[in-house]
Design an enzyme around this catalytic site. Structure first.
Site, PDB file in Angstrom:
ATOM      1  NE  ARG A  70       9.909  -2.075  -1.287  1.00 54.09           N
ATOM      2  CZ  ARG A  70       9.079  -2.835  -1.050  1.00 54.09           C
ATOM      3  NH1 ARG A  70       7.774  -2.454  -1.622  1.00 54.09           N
ATOM      4  NH2 ARG A  70       8.952  -3.950  -0.410  1.00 54.09           N
TER       5      ARG A  70
ATOM      6  CD  GLN B 201       7.623   1.519  -0.881  1.00 56.04           C
ATOM      7  OE1 GLN B 201       7.029   0.258  -1.355  1.00 56.04           O
ATOM      8  NE2 GLN B 201       7.941   2.277  -1.888  1.00 56.04           N
TER       9      GLN B 201
ATOM     10  CG  HIS C  64       5.643  -1.386   3.612  1.00 55.23           C
ATOM     11  ND1 HIS C  64       6.669  -2.451   3.463  1.00 55.23           N
ATOM     12  CD2 HIS C  64       5.202  -1.165   2.315  1.00 55.23           C
ATOM     13  CE1 HIS C  64       6.529  -2.797   2.206  1.00 55.23           C
ATOM     14  NE2 HIS C  64       5.496  -1.988   1.632  1.00 55.23           N
TER      15      HIS C  64
ATOM     16  CG  ASP D 194      -0.301   3.675   1.075  1.00 58.52           C
ATOM     17  OD1 ASP D 194      -0.557   2.952  -0.127  1.00 58.52           O
ATOM     18  OD2 ASP D 194      -0.179   3.340   2.053  1.00 58.52           O
TER      19      ASP D 194
ATOM     20  NE  ARG E 139       3.616  -7.309   1.945  1.00 60.11           N
ATOM     21  CZ  ARG E 139       3.514  -6.333   0.721  1.00 60.11           C
ATOM     22  NH1 ARG E 139       2.552  -6.442  -0.191  1.00 60.11           N
ATOM     23  NH2 ARG E 139       4.319  -5.477   0.820  1.00 60.11           N
TER      24      ARG E 139
ATOM     25  CB  CYS F 130       4.346   2.550  -1.347  1.00 62.27           C
ATOM     26  SG  CYS F 130       2.495   2.448  -0.863  1.00 62.27           S
TER      27      CYS F 130
HETATM   28  N1  NVA Z   1      -0.993   0.583   3.402  1.00 61.40           N
HETATM   29  C1  NVA Z   1      -0.806  -0.109   1.972  1.00 61.40           C
HETATM   30  C2  NVA Z   1       0.394  -0.346   1.527  1.00 61.40           C
HETATM   31  C3  NVA Z   1       0.672  -1.329   0.389  1.00 61.40           C
HETATM   32  C4  NVA Z   1       1.819  -1.330  -0.154  1.00 61.40           C
HETATM   33  C5  NVA Z   1      -1.298  -1.655   2.672  1.00 61.40           C
HETATM   34  O1  NVA Z   1      -1.013  -1.945   3.779  1.00 61.40           O
HETATM   35  O2  NVA Z   1      -2.339  -2.287   1.893  1.00 61.40           O
HETATM   36  N1   CP Z   2       4.707  -1.278  -2.356  1.00 62.31           N
HETATM   37  C1   CP Z   2       4.644  -2.462  -2.160  1.00 62.31           C
HETATM   38  O1   CP Z   2       4.999  -2.892  -1.009  1.00 62.31           O
HETATM   39  O2   CP Z   2       3.929  -3.120  -3.034  1.00 62.31           O
HETATM   40  P1   CP Z   2       3.556  -4.692  -3.319  1.00 62.31           P
HETATM   41  O3   CP Z   2       2.242  -4.729  -2.371  1.00 62.31           O
HETATM   42  O4   CP Z   2       3.430  -4.957  -4.656  1.00 62.31           O
HETATM   43  O5   CP Z   2       4.677  -5.504  -2.709  1.00 62.31           O
END
Ligand code: NVA
Ligand code: CP
Length: 302
Positions: A288, A134, A131, A219, A104, A259
């Site tokens: 997930r 997800q 992502h 989101d 990540r 998500c």
């Molecule tokens: N768009 C959000 C998704 C979090 C799971 C982010 O990147 O923070």
């Molecule tokens: N939806 C998602 O990826 O959640 P986290 O940021 O908690 O991993």
């Protein structure tokens, strides 16, 4: 054979993705029946997190344990990754020790570079651009609740962000129509929209995007790394909240996904998030685990 990575949904074919979702559903059922598998016995997943996570970290960690393997958490704060060791060096070293790696991070190019030097499969656990994990969970959830998404209409309301980009790829891979409602200046990548213009449309009015949709998703308005823009985004996205009033425009049988984490009262109303007539967000979060177990098995075996 070249090692397979999962950096976007386009790394798997539509039929591989369909099989993977079926396997996720099967693994979920078997887990509930108390049937255990050692499909990844003695295998180790490296988990690199440059951003926070609850669902992604726990689902990968639990998934590996349930499959007979294990995982290690690597944070840039206490590894050489945070002290500037080049990505290509980190990739070559780690991929000689672990069996798979999930990352990540920020720019999508970071994970592309890491994958280019890795001897083992690399999984995108979220970048600024995509992502895909997800979406595996989201599609599994749709299939469980309503059947195949093929030919359905999906509405994305909010930021043209990493999740939105993965919804565009999902529309292509699972053959559905995607209507995106976002304020001007927050559109998804124009190249990605153009490449999928046979099935992706942009609207400014959320009601237009949600009209007759089978599935509505949103989101947060400010993603990780955009915390400084929160105030400005709150103003720009006013009017883009998914709530019961907006869901009234959708198909009677429509479901709502997010998500998570969610900001109640911003991109989604508290009432809608908790309304089980529409909201499947807890199943979506649980999936997930199951979908990614299927992904780990697929990447290990191919
Ligand atoms: N768009 C959000 C998704 C979090 C799971 C982010 O990147 O923070
Ligand atoms: N939806 C998602 O990826 O959640 P986290 O940021 O908690 O991993």
């Amino acid at each position: 054979m070249a090692v397979r990575h999962f950096l976007t949904l386009l790394d798997l074919s539509p039929s591989e993705l369909r099989d993977l979702i079926d396997h996720g559903i099967e693994l979920k059922r078997e887990l509930r029946e108390g049937k255990h598998h050692d499909l990844l016995k003695n295998k180790v997943l490296g988990k690199i997190f440059e951003k926070s996570s609850t669902r992604t970290r726990v689902s990968f960690e639990v998934g590996m344990l349930q499959l007979g393997g294990g995982s290690i958490f690597l944070s840039p704060r206490d590894t050489q990754l945070g002290r500037g060791e080049p990505i290509e060096d980190s990739s070559r070293v780690l991929s000689r020790m672990v069996d798979m790696i999930m990352i990540r991070t920020f720019e999508h190019q970071i994970i592309e570079k890491f994958a280019a030097y890795s001897k083992v499969p690399v999984i995108n656990a979220l970048t600024d651009s995509y992502h895909p994990c997800q979406l595996l969970a989201d599609v599994q959830t749709y299939v469980e609740h309503r059947g195949s998404p093929q030919g359905k209409t999906v509405a994305w309301v909010g930021d043209g962000n990493n999740m939105c980009h993965s919804y565009i790829n999902a529309a292509r891979q699972w053959d559905f129509e995607l209507k995106i409602a976002c304020p001007e200046g927050f559109d998804p990548s124009p190249e990605l929209v153009e490449a999928n213009r046979d099935r992706v449309q942009i609207f400014r009015d959320p009601k237009e995007a949600v009209r007759d949709a089978d599935w509505v998703a949103t989101d947060v308005w400010a993603s990780m790394g955009q915390e400084d823009e929160q105030k400005e985004r709150m103003e720009k996205f006013a009017g883009y909240q998914v709530n019961h009033e907006l869901m009234d425009y959708a198909h009677d049988n429509a479901i709502f996904m997010h998500c998570l984490p969610a900001h109640r009262g911003e991109e989604v109303s508290a009432d809608l998030l908790e309304d089980e007539k529409y909201s499947v967000v807890w199943d979506e979060a649980e999936n997930r685990l199951h979908a990614q177990k299927a992904l780990l098995v697929f990447l290990h075996n191919t």
